[in-house]
Scaffold this motif. Structure first.
Motif, PDB file in Angstrom:
ATOM      1  N   TRP A   1      73.668   5.025  14.107  1.00  0.00           N
ATOM      2  CA  TRP A   1      74.204   4.928  12.753  1.00  0.00           C
ATOM      3  C   TRP A   1      73.265   4.116  11.868  1.00  0.00           C
ATOM      4  CZ3 TRP A   1      79.803   5.015  10.991  1.00  0.00           C
ATOM      5  CH2 TRP A   1      80.532   6.005  11.669  1.00  0.00           C
ATOM      6  N   VAL A   2      72.729   3.014  12.400  1.00  0.00           N
ATOM      7  CA  VAL A   2      71.796   2.187  11.628  1.00  0.00           C
ATOM      8  C   VAL A   2      70.618   3.036  11.169  1.00  0.00           C
ATOM      9  CG1 VAL A   2      70.112   0.309  11.787  1.00  0.00           C
ATOM     10  CG2 VAL A   2      72.430  -0.045  12.629  1.00  0.00           C
ATOM     11  N   GLU A   3      70.055   3.793  12.078  1.00  0.00           N
ATOM     12  CA  GLU A   3      68.885   4.593  11.734  1.00  0.00           C
ATOM     13  C   GLU A   3      69.203   5.648  10.675  1.00  0.00           C
ATOM     14  OE1 GLU A   3      65.046   6.589  13.895  1.00  0.00           O
ATOM     15  OE2 GLU A   3      66.882   6.370  15.072  1.00  0.00           O
ATOM     16  N   HIS A   4      70.304   6.358  10.827  1.00  0.00           N
ATOM     17  CA  HIS A   4      70.658   7.392   9.845  1.00  0.00           C
ATOM     18  C   HIS A   4      71.010   6.781   8.496  1.00  0.00           C
ATOM     19  CE1 HIS A   4      70.466  11.123  12.129  1.00  0.00           C
ATOM     20  NE2 HIS A   4      70.776  10.371  13.176  1.00  0.00           N
ATOM     21  N   ILE A   5      71.799   5.724   8.517  1.00  0.00           N
ATOM     22  CA  ILE A   5      72.226   5.116   7.258  1.00  0.00           C
ATOM     23  C   ILE A   5      71.054   4.464   6.541  1.00  0.00           C
ATOM     24  CG2 ILE A   5      73.625   3.236   6.287  1.00  0.00           C
ATOM     25  CD1 ILE A   5      75.850   4.133   8.278  1.00  0.00           C
ATOM     26  N   SER A   6      70.195   3.772   7.262  1.00  0.00           N
ATOM     27  CA  SER A   6      69.040   3.155   6.595  1.00  0.00           C
ATOM     28  C   SER A   6      68.119   4.225   6.019  1.00  0.00           C
ATOM     29  CB  SER A   6      68.294   2.207   7.533  1.00  0.00           C
ATOM     30  OG  SER A   6      67.772   2.883   8.646  1.00  0.00           O
ATOM     31  N   THR A   7      67.985   5.366   6.701  1.00  0.00           N
ATOM     32  CA  THR A   7      67.179   6.473   6.172  1.00  0.00           C
ATOM     33  C   THR A   7      67.802   7.035   4.894  1.00  0.00           C
ATOM     34  OG1 THR A   7      66.353   7.038   8.372  1.00  0.00           O
ATOM     35  CG2 THR A   7      66.248   8.766   6.698  1.00  0.00           C
ATOM     36  N   MET A   8      69.114   7.220   4.909  1.00  0.00           N
ATOM     37  CA  MET A   8      69.806   7.713   3.710  1.00  0.00           C
ATOM     38  C   MET A   8      69.592   6.762   2.534  1.00  0.00           C
ATOM     39  SD  MET A   8      73.451   8.925   5.328  1.00  0.00           S
ATOM     40  CE  MET A   8      74.193   9.172   3.728  1.00  0.00           C
ATOM     41  N   LEU A   9      69.752   5.474   2.798  1.00  0.00           N
ATOM     42  CA  LEU A   9      69.605   4.482   1.732  1.00  0.00           C
ATOM     43  C   LEU A   9      68.177   4.412   1.232  1.00  0.00           C
ATOM     44  CD1 LEU A   9      71.854   1.635   3.182  1.00  0.00           C
ATOM     45  CD2 LEU A   9      72.398   3.203   1.300  1.00  0.00           C
TER      46      LEU A   9
ATOM     47  N   VAL B   1      87.489   1.071   4.223  1.00  0.00           N
ATOM     48  CA  VAL B   1      87.074   2.307   3.570  1.00  0.00           C
ATOM     49  C   VAL B   1      86.507   3.175   4.687  1.00  0.00           C
ATOM     50  CG1 VAL B   1      85.667   3.327   1.761  1.00  0.00           C
ATOM     51  CG2 VAL B   1      86.510   0.990   1.486  1.00  0.00           C
ATOM     52  N   PHE B   2      87.385   4.005   5.265  1.00  0.00           N
ATOM     53  CA  PHE B   2      87.047   4.748   6.478  1.00  0.00           C
ATOM     54  C   PHE B   2      85.679   5.397   6.377  1.00  0.00           C
ATOM     55  CE2 PHE B   2      86.946   8.319   9.349  1.00  0.00           C
ATOM     56  CZ  PHE B   2      87.347   7.731  10.523  1.00  0.00           C
ATOM     57  N   PRO B   3      84.869   5.260   7.385  1.00  0.00           N
ATOM     58  CA  PRO B   3      85.077   4.598   8.665  1.00  0.00           C
ATOM     59  C   PRO B   3      84.611   3.133   8.688  1.00  0.00           C
ATOM     60  CG  PRO B   3      83.041   5.816   8.783  1.00  0.00           C
ATOM     61  CD  PRO B   3      83.606   6.019   7.391  1.00  0.00           C
ATOM     62  N   PHE B   4      84.486   2.526   7.523  1.00  0.00           N
ATOM     63  CA  PHE B   4      83.965   1.169   7.441  1.00  0.00           C
ATOM     64  C   PHE B   4      85.064   0.153   7.146  1.00  0.00           C
ATOM     65  CE2 PHE B   4      80.658   4.081   5.948  1.00  0.00           C
ATOM     66  CZ  PHE B   4      79.693   3.843   6.920  1.00  0.00           C
ATOM     67  N   GLN B   5      84.869  -1.040   7.677  1.00  0.00           N
ATOM     68  CA  GLN B   5      85.704  -2.186   7.333  1.00  0.00           C
ATOM     69  C   GLN B   5      84.772  -3.216   6.720  1.00  0.00           C
ATOM     70  OE1 GLN B   5      88.237  -3.783  10.399  1.00  0.00           O
ATOM     71  NE2 GLN B   5      88.168  -5.823   9.484  1.00  0.00           N
ATOM     72  N   ILE B   6      85.177  -3.770   5.591  1.00  0.00           N
ATOM     73  CA  ILE B   6      84.366  -4.751   4.884  1.00  0.00           C
ATOM     74  C   ILE B   6      85.099  -6.082   4.892  1.00  0.00           C
ATOM     75  CG2 ILE B   6      83.256  -5.361   2.713  1.00  0.00           C
ATOM     76  CD1 ILE B   6      84.149  -1.802   3.250  1.00  0.00           C
ATOM     77  N   ASP B   7      84.397  -7.115   5.367  1.00  0.00           N
ATOM     78  CA  ASP B   7      84.981  -8.446   5.428  1.00  0.00           C
ATOM     79  C   ASP B   7      84.059  -9.446   4.747  1.00  0.00           C
ATOM     80  OD1 ASP B   7      87.322  -7.903   7.121  1.00  0.00           O
ATOM     81  OD2 ASP B   7      85.818  -7.418   8.646  1.00  0.00           O
TER      82      ASP B   7
ATOM     83  N   VAL C   1      76.893   5.858   1.029  1.00  0.00           N
ATOM     84  CA  VAL C   1      77.070   6.213   2.439  1.00  0.00           C
ATOM     85  C   VAL C   1      78.455   6.769   2.749  1.00  0.00           C
ATOM     86  CG1 VAL C   1      77.036   5.288   4.794  1.00  0.00           C
ATOM     87  CG2 VAL C   1      75.335   4.528   3.129  1.00  0.00           C
ATOM     88  N   GLN C   2      79.474   6.169   2.192  1.00  0.00           N
ATOM     89  CA  GLN C   2      80.844   6.548   2.545  1.00  0.00           C
ATOM     90  C   GLN C   2      81.157   8.014   2.272  1.00  0.00           C
ATOM     91  OE1 GLN C   2      83.940   7.267   0.961  1.00  0.00           O
ATOM     92  NE2 GLN C   2      85.001   7.142   2.926  1.00  0.00           N
ATOM     93  N   PRO C   3      80.653   8.624   1.184  1.00  0.00           N
ATOM     94  CA  PRO C   3      80.970  10.043   0.998  1.00  0.00           C
ATOM     95  C   PRO C   3      80.522  10.928   2.165  1.00  0.00           C
ATOM     96  CG  PRO C   3      80.151   9.133  -1.035  1.00  0.00           C
ATOM     97  CD  PRO C   3      79.948   8.075   0.022  1.00  0.00           C
ATOM     98  N   VAL C   4      79.420  10.597   2.799  1.00  0.00           N
ATOM     99  CA  VAL C   4      78.937  11.393   3.940  1.00  0.00           C
ATOM    100  C   VAL C   4      79.642  10.974   5.222  1.00  0.00           C
ATOM    101  CG1 VAL C   4      76.928  11.941   5.368  1.00  0.00           C
ATOM    102  CG2 VAL C   4      76.695  11.823   2.879  1.00  0.00           C
ATOM    103  N   PHE C   5      79.699   9.666   5.483  1.00  0.00           N
ATOM    104  CA  PHE C   5      80.269   9.187   6.733  1.00  0.00           C
ATOM    105  C   PHE C   5      81.793   9.131   6.707  1.00  0.00           C
ATOM    106  CE2 PHE C   5      75.993   8.410   7.756  1.00  0.00           C
ATOM    107  CZ  PHE C   5      75.904   8.186   9.111  1.00  0.00           C
ATOM    108  N   GLY C   6      82.396   9.283   5.561  1.00  0.00           N
ATOM    109  CA  GLY C   6      83.852   9.254   5.452  1.00  0.00           C
ATOM    110  C   GLY C   6      84.512  10.581   5.759  1.00  0.00           C
ATOM    111  N   SER C   7      83.725  11.615   5.998  1.00  0.00           N
ATOM    112  CA  SER C   7      84.247  12.955   6.252  1.00  0.00           C
ATOM    113  C   SER C   7      83.421  13.613   7.352  1.00  0.00           C
ATOM    114  CB  SER C   7      84.158  13.791   4.972  1.00  0.00           C
ATOM    115  OG  SER C   7      84.186  15.167   5.246  1.00  0.00           O
TER     116      SER C   7
END
Length: 121
Positions: free
Chosen positions: A52-60, A4-10, A97-103
């Motif tokens: 990315w960790v800092e921005h994403i953790s802040t968003m969450l 799920v761009f830009p993420f890969q989930i495994d 997160v994906q709606p912001v980081f996906g574009s």
């Protein structure tokens, strides 16, 4: 699970006995995303994995602070990595997160509203 761009989930299988809460790995090769790195740099950030960790953790934390109890961020140089304890948490993460980081357009809008002095990285 899919990319799920830009993420890969495994899924993590088998689960490591010392880290049973690590059921899924969400990652992104941020060092390979030149357009993203340039965008982060335009707003005063490095755009590397810890950034990315800092921005994403802040968003969450702002949108769904309870989710942080189910995630384990792993600071990597040119890779964003976070471990989730369930598929439901992965879905919540992607929803937020994906709606912001996906574009790049939406990421640019997000970054334009941030203050680099509020972040360490």
């Amino acid at each position: 699970m899919p990319i799920v761009f830009p993420f890969q989930i495994d899924p993590i299988n088998p689960v490591h006995p010392a880290m049973p809460e690590r059921r899924f790995c969400i990652q992104s090769p941020v060092g390979e995303l030149e357009e993203y790195r340039n965008l982060f740099e335009d707003f005063g950030y490095s755009g590397n994995g810890p950034s990315w960790v800092e921005h994403i953790s802040t968003m969450l934390e702002e949108a769904d602070p309870d989710i942080l109890e189910h995630l384990e961020f792993d600071e990597e140089g040119d890779t964003f990595v976070v471990y989730a304890d369930s598929e439901a948490v992965v879905r919540r993460f992607l929803l937020l997160v994906q709606p912001v980081f996906g574009s790049t357009q939406l990421l640019k809008k997000y970054l334009s509203q941030t203050d680099p002095s509020d972040f360490f990285e």
